[in-house]
Design an enzyme around this catalytic site. Sequence first.
Site, mmCIF file in Angstrom:
data_model
loop_
_atom_site.group_PDB
_atom_site.id
_atom_site.type_symbol
_atom_site.label_atom_id
_atom_site.label_comp_id
_atom_site.label_asym_id
_atom_site.label_seq_id
_atom_site.Cartn_x
_atom_site.Cartn_y
_atom_site.Cartn_z
ATOM 1 N N ARG A 87 0.839 -1.204 0.000
ATOM 2 C CA ARG A 87 0.000 0.000 0.000
ATOM 3 C C ARG A 87 0.872 1.252 0.000
ATOM 4 O O ARG A 87 0.555 2.239 -0.661
ATOM 5 C CB ARG A 87 -0.923 0.009 1.221
ATOM 6 C CG ARG A 87 -1.984 -1.067 1.189
ATOM 7 C CD ARG A 87 -3.169 -0.733 0.346
ATOM 8 N NE ARG A 87 -3.988 0.327 0.916
ATOM 9 C CZ ARG A 87 -5.166 0.692 0.441
ATOM 10 N NH1 ARG A 87 -5.673 0.084 -0.633
ATOM 11 N NH2 ARG A 87 -5.855 1.667 0.990
ATOM 12 N N ARG A 104 1.097 5.299 -7.818
ATOM 13 C CA ARG A 104 0.072 6.260 -8.240
ATOM 14 C C ARG A 104 0.654 7.665 -8.349
ATOM 15 O O ARG A 104 0.245 8.455 -9.196
ATOM 16 C CB ARG A 104 -1.117 6.221 -7.269
ATOM 17 C CG ARG A 104 -1.972 4.966 -7.432
ATOM 18 C CD ARG A 104 -2.999 4.855 -6.311
ATOM 19 N NE ARG A 104 -3.909 3.726 -6.497
ATOM 20 C CZ ARG A 104 -4.697 3.264 -5.544
ATOM 21 N NH1 ARG A 104 -4.703 3.824 -4.332
ATOM 22 N NH2 ARG A 104 -5.503 2.247 -5.780
ATOM 23 N N ASN A 114 -6.501 5.436 -11.379
ATOM 24 C CA ASN A 114 -5.341 5.376 -10.475
ATOM 25 C C ASN A 114 -4.508 4.097 -10.629
ATOM 26 O O ASN A 114 -3.755 3.717 -9.742
ATOM 27 C CB ASN A 114 -5.763 5.620 -9.018
ATOM 28 C CG ASN A 114 -6.689 4.559 -8.484
ATOM 29 O OD1 ASN A 114 -6.989 3.582 -9.165
ATOM 30 N ND2 ASN A 114 -7.137 4.734 -7.261
ATOM 31 N N HIS A 117 -4.634 -1.614 -8.065
ATOM 32 C CA HIS A 117 -5.324 -1.969 -6.820
ATOM 33 C C HIS A 117 -4.376 -2.764 -5.932
ATOM 34 O O HIS A 117 -3.615 -3.602 -6.425
ATOM 35 C CB HIS A 117 -6.553 -2.840 -7.106
ATOM 36 C CG HIS A 117 -7.108 -3.463 -5.868
ATOM 37 N ND1 HIS A 117 -7.960 -2.793 -5.016
ATOM 38 C CD2 HIS A 117 -6.891 -4.688 -5.304
ATOM 39 C CE1 HIS A 117 -8.240 -3.584 -3.985
ATOM 40 N NE2 HIS A 117 -7.611 -4.735 -4.145
#
Length: 152
Positions: A87, A104, A114, A117
């Site tokens: 993340r 991103r 973006n 995932h």
Amino acid sequence: MAMERTFIAVKPDGVQRGLVGAIIGRFEAKGYKLLALKALVPTKELASTHYEALSSKPFYGGLVDFICSGPVVAMVWGGGDIVKCARAMIGETSPSASAPGSIRGDYGVEVGRNVIHGSDAVATAEREIALWFGDEGVMEWEPTLNQWVYED
Ligand code: IDP
């Protein structure tokens, strides 16, 4: 250090823009191991189940349509504390709020495009891996370079 798995998907914008190799390269260079990979155009059922926690959001319908609009590259990656670290590598939900150096932050401009995932928690990761890969199974293997990535 917790050895975890996470679900990563290059969204249709990332695939169309030719970013698959660059994104895979970042996870490889970090020292994580690739456990599963496939390219597919997701069905509406798959995309709406994947994002069902967001079903009350105004952008939900558009998001589901977008995810089904072209090929997605779905992957499972494994490694130490990978859910949280992936993340961080991905950045914030909005590319404009994402730091340069994040995926991103480097490759995206708008929240609805973006690029990628990544699962937001260990439990979510296991749910998403089961949803996208199910009975196809996911590899388990020991990269020979692990001794150069992990202390023990
Ligand atoms: P995440 O992908 O960073 O975990 P979530 O809040 O779970 O963010 O949202 C899932 C996806 O929904 C985002 O990656 C983005 O593609 C889309 N999304 C989130 N917020 C918006 C919005 O305000 N407008 C359009 N799309 C959005």
